[in-house]
Structures are given as structure tokens and as C-alpha cells.
Design an enzyme around this catalytic site. Structure first.
Site, PDB file in Angstrom:
ATOM      1  N   GLU A  43       9.288  27.764 -18.249  1.00  0.00           N
ATOM      2  CA  GLU A  43       8.603  26.486 -18.039  1.00  0.00           C
ATOM      3  C   GLU A  43       7.515  26.755 -17.013  1.00  0.00           C
ATOM      4  O   GLU A  43       7.814  27.158 -15.888  1.00  0.00           O
ATOM      5  CB  GLU A  43       9.603  25.431 -17.556  1.00  0.00           C
ATOM      6  CG  GLU A  43       9.107  24.000 -17.725  1.00  0.00           C
ATOM      7  CD  GLU A  43       8.207  23.556 -16.593  1.00  0.00           C
ATOM      8  OE1 GLU A  43       6.963  23.566 -16.785  1.00  0.00           O
ATOM      9  OE2 GLU A  43       8.717  23.209 -15.525  1.00  0.00           O
ATOM     10  N   CYS A  77       5.497  19.876 -11.905  1.00  0.00           N
ATOM     11  CA  CYS A  77       4.762  20.295 -13.101  1.00  0.00           C
ATOM     12  C   CYS A  77       4.456  19.099 -13.991  1.00  0.00           C
ATOM     13  O   CYS A  77       3.536  19.133 -14.802  1.00  0.00           O
ATOM     14  CB  CYS A  77       5.545  21.353 -13.872  1.00  0.00           C
ATOM     15  SG  CYS A  77       7.241  20.907 -14.218  1.00  0.00           S
TER      16      CYS A  77
END
Length: 515
Positions: free
Chosen positions: A286, A320
């Protein structure tokens, strides 16, 4: 039979009893600051000469703790220990593996404020953000434990007359978990226990800025009954230890959360087959995002402004999933911008010592310098509406910052800043807004604020992100409710906290027996 899964509730700090309990937990943590912590390999505590010092980002003079730093010799020992432990752990009843997670979750729940207080000190998280981080860690343990019980017997397939066919999932081997600092508890815990509960063994290399909360978590797993060698705690240098473990022929699985550049490099390294390696490595990454809140001309503009502010400035934009871009229909652009500026200027910024502090520091000097350099870029590319000031004299504090009138391809609209900066861009119409929202290399999260049903349906098809939210902010995915992961260069879209996640840590095996 386990009760139905429900996510861990967030603490209401408007209640005095909860505030007092959290203050007590902070006092407990403060009494333990500055301690030294060893590595843990096969249950053995190992101390090294080289150390990693964890600093409170809100107070640079305060040492949170000092941990021993792993080297390649220790990394090699850890992978051999984990490989050996795998031979027995993989055969442990999946229900017992799940029970260890459920017990650990219960232990953390009883110490919830204590773990959150460590996050306040080590990651600079405001109370609300720290509480959500700890709640998410509990959620990962509870959810993955229950998911393993669902998957333990495999899935149904057909059998012909005279034969019995089964389709089951088996563990893969040794997993390298490289966890981030921004969700120092939740993501670290989730990416550690997912391989464990599926029967793999783990080498945990937490972020060097937040190693103490990871050590505390490993202690809980041990107390919950996890056998020695199943998880090994080895903080160290990415270049020295991380690369060595990624390249190692005994490594079967790598799970990483962090920057795009490191993730891409890791993905590439893992593809190479080394001498003695008899398998292809599996990689879960990720890597980040450049996430957009789209505001339609048919929208609740107060909701739009609040959604932009929450998305952009929660935990100082160090997510994020943070909404660092606002793409607004030209008909309502000025009004939304004005509302966002007013809300932003009302936010509190400072040391997260009380529950009402909205924003704390950014994580370290490197982050501070990078974010402030983007402030200067923003001044050249757009119009500074509010914020733009930073102060690193005591901690790493940056005011929430709003830039207007950015071109869609400007650096502020394209590059992941990972700080409290939101860039506004004007769209001619809804289709133009979606085109702008899709114009980055990332595809993690996005939000659309609109009352127009046709536009909502269009966005479902055309807004190319892994997590898409309507009429709310684009952060705050909850385990089991909003499985999390992104498209494009945001990673492998592995959907942490979702029904498919554990399967990524296992291999499917078909067994056919003739009667």
C-alpha cells in the site's frame, strides 16, 4: 461460537470520566519514557550496541524510548527461527490461532487509553486520532480472527460419485512485515496478525520513528499465548535489514505500507528469484495517494466544506487517504473556498496534551522540511488563502494550509505531500471534475459531495479509486465496513479489513480422494 463482529467504538472525550481516564494513561506512559527496549527473536531478548531513538515530535527534547537496532546477522537469525517455527505453527488449529488474536484484542481493549497515550507521545497524535488508531488495531485482531474461522474449512467445490473433493487454504511461510509510522498501531498490528492467524510466521520491522508501540504490541501477543518465534521484533535500517530480508530465499511473503518509491523498489526486488529459492514471493503493498474531494454544483456546501477540512487536516494530513485536493464546480467554487478557509482558521494546532487540540505536529524534521518546501511551491503555483507557517523550534508544527486556483497538473495537485496542505482546483462541470480527480498516478480514495443522482451514478463508474465515498470525507475507513486499498500506483488494492484479505496470505490447495 464467537459473537457477531462489531467495530470498536470511539471514545467520547466530552465525557469527563473519559478525559480523566486518558489523562491517567498519559501519566502512566510519561513515567515510562526513556526506557530501553531489546529486539525479540524466538522469544529471546537481544540487545545491540547500535540503537534507534524514538522522539516525541511535539517535543524534540523528550525521548520516548530507545530500541536496539537489528543488523544482518540478527536478521538472518530471525528468519531461520521464523522458518523453523513455521513447521509447527502452520499445523496449529486455525481456531486456536484465531483465539490468540481475540485474547490479544481483549487485553488491548482493557489498556486502550494506555496504547493511545503511547501514540500521542510517539506519533504526536491528538487524542481523537490516537483513540481511533487503537480502536482500529483492536478491530483488525477481532475481524481477522473471525475471518480465519470462516475460512478454516476452505470453500465448497463439487465432488463426483465415488470421490470426495476439498478446496482448502494453507499457509505460505515466512512473512516480512514492514509497517509505517502514521498508523503506528493499527496498520502495524493488522499487517502482523493477518499472516500470523493464517499460519505464517512473521519478522516485524516497524518504522524507525515509532518502534515502541510495536514492542508493546509484541508483548501483548506473547502474553496472549503466541508461541516463540512466530513473531520476531527486529527494527532496523531499510537499506541494511529490509533489503536483506526482502531478498532472502526463505522469505515467502512481504507486506509493506509506505511511500510509492520504496514500495515500487521493494516490488521489483521481490520479483527476483535468488539461489536456493523454490517459490515466487507474494507481495502486498500500500503506497499512498493523492486523494480528491469533488464538490458538485448540486451539493450541501456546508457538508462539502467540512468534508474537505476533515479529509485534509485530520492527523495533519499524514494519511495516505488524506484529501489533499478539492476539485469544485465553478458555480460554487468561491463559496466553498470561503467556507473552508473559515473552518480551517478555527482549527487548533499545538501539543496534543488535551482532548480539544485538533492538530498536533508532523512526524519529524524531514517531514517538516518537505512540507514547508511545498508551501513555497504552492505560493508560486497558486494563491495562499490561509496557513503556510511552520515552527520547528520545540516540535514540528505546521499550520493547516489552503491554496486556491491550482492548475490540475501543478505539482501541488500531483505530488503526495503527506502534510496539512489542501489544493483547490476549479472544474467547468461535473465531468471535468471527475477527469481532474482521475489525473494522478494514484487511485486510493475519493469523495463526491452531490445531491445529483445521475452524477453520483456516473462517479461510481468513472471515479477510479479503491475507496469511494459519497457525501462524507474520504478518510476514516473502518475495518469490516470499508475494506481499504487502492488502484494504480496506490498499491495492490489488497483491501485490508475486508473479506478477501486473509486469502492473500495463503495458498489454495485442492484435495481429491477416491472412495
Amino acid at each position: 461460537m464467537l459473537p457477531l463482529y462489531q467495530h470498536e467504538p470511539f471514545t467520547d472525550f466530552s465525557i469527563e470520566e473519559n478525559r480523566l481516564a486518558f489523562e491517567k494513561a498519559l501519566q502512566l506512559v510519561e513515567s515510562e519514557l526513556g526506557k530501553e527496549y531489546p529486539l525479540i527473536v524466538g522469544g529471546e531478548r537481544i540487545t545491540t550496541e547500535e540503537k534507534i531513538t524514538s522522539i516525541n515530535p511535539a517535543n524534540k527534547r523528550e525521548v520516548v524510548g530507545i530500541v536496539s537496532k537489528a543488523n544482518q546477522n540478527i536478521a538472518e537469525k530471525a528468519i531461520q527461527v521464523a522458518d523453523q517455527a513455521f513447521n509447527t505453527w502452520r499445523k496449529v488449529n486455525p481456531e486456536e490461532r484465531a483465539n490468540i488474536l481475540i485474547r490479544a484484542a481483549a487485553m488491548i481493549r482493557r489498556r486502550k487509553h494506555e496504547f493511545s497515550a503511547w501514540l500521542v507521545k510517539e506519533a504526536g497524535k491528538p487524542w481523537k486520532e490516537a483513540d481511533a488508531d487503537t480502536a482500529e488495531a483492536i478491530d483488525f485482531l477481532e475481524y481477522y480472527g473471525r475471518q480465519m474461522i470462516v475460512l478454516k474449512d476452505g470453500k465448497q467445490i463439487n465432488s463426483r460419485v465415488g470421490e470426495n473433493n476439498r478446496y482448502i487454504y494453507t499457509p505460505i511461510g515466512v512473512c516480512i512485515t514492514i509497517s509505517p509510522w502514521n498508523f503506528a498501531f493499527a496498520i502495524m498490528a493488522g499487517t502482523t496478525v493477518a499472516p500470523i492467524v493464517t499460519g505464517n510466521t512473521v519478522l516485524l520491522k516497524p518504522a524507525s520513528t515509532t518502534p515502541i508501540v510495536a514492542y508493546k504490541f509484541v508483548e501483548v501477543l506473547e502474553e496472549a499465548g503466541l508461541p516463540k518465534g512466530v513473531v520476531n521484533y527486529i527494527p532496523g535500517s531499510g537499506a541494511e535489514v529490509g533489503d536483506y530480508l526482502v531478498d532472502h530465499p526463505k522469505t515467502s511473503l512481504i507486506t509493506f505500507t509506505g511511500s510509492r518509491d520504496v514500495g515500487v523498489r521493494l516490488y521489483e526486488r521481490a520479483a527476483k528469484v535468488h539461489l536456493g529459492q523454490e517459490h515466487l514471493k507474494r507481495v502486498i503493498v500500500e503506497m499512498g495517494g493523492k486523494d480528491t474531494v469533488v464538490v458538485d454544483c448540486e451539493a450541501d456546501l456546508d457538508l462539502a466544506a467540512q468534508s474537505i477540512v476533515t479529509s485534509a487536516f485530520g492527523f495533519s494530513g499524514q494519511k495516505c487517504s488524506a484529501g489533499s485536493r478539492a476539485v469544485v464546480h465553478e458555480a460554487v467554487y468561491d463559496e466553498v473556498l470561503e467556507k473552508v478557509v473559515a473552518l480551517t482558521e478555527a482549527l487548533t494546532v499545538g501539543k496534543p496534551t488535551t482532548h480539544d487540540m485538533y492538530m498536533g505536529p508532523v512526524v519529524d524534521q524531514g517531514a517538516f522540511n518537505k512540507i514547508m518546501s511545498y508551501v513555497e511551491i504552492g505560493k508560486e503555483e497558486g494563491r495562499l488563502m490561509t496557513g503556510g507557517q511552520g515552527d520547528d523550534s520545540e516540535g514540528f508544527f505546521i499550520q493547516p494550509t489552503v491554496f486556491a486556483d491550482l492548475e490540475p497538473k501543478s505539482r501541488l495537485m500531483q505530488e503526495e505531500i503527506f502534510g496539512p496542505i489542501v489544493a483547490f482546483s476549479k472544474a467547468k462541470n461535473f465531468e471535468d471534475a471527475i477527469d481532474i480527480a482521475n489525473n494522478t498516478e494514484y487511485g486510493l480514495t475519493g469523495a463526491v459531495i452531490s445531491h445529483n443522482r445521475a452524477n453520483i451514478e456516473k462517479a461510481k463508474q468513472d471515479f477510479h479509486v479503491g475507496n469511494l465515498y459519497f457525501n462524507r470525507n474520504c478518510t476514516g475507513a473502518i475495518v469490516g465496513y470499508h475494506p481499504f486499498g487502492g488502484f494504480k500506483m496506490s498499491g495492490t488494492d489488497s483491501k485490508a479489513g475486508g473479506p478477501d484479505y486473509l486469502i492473500l496470505h495463503m495458498q489454495a490447495k485442492t484435495i481429491s480422494e477416491m472412495y
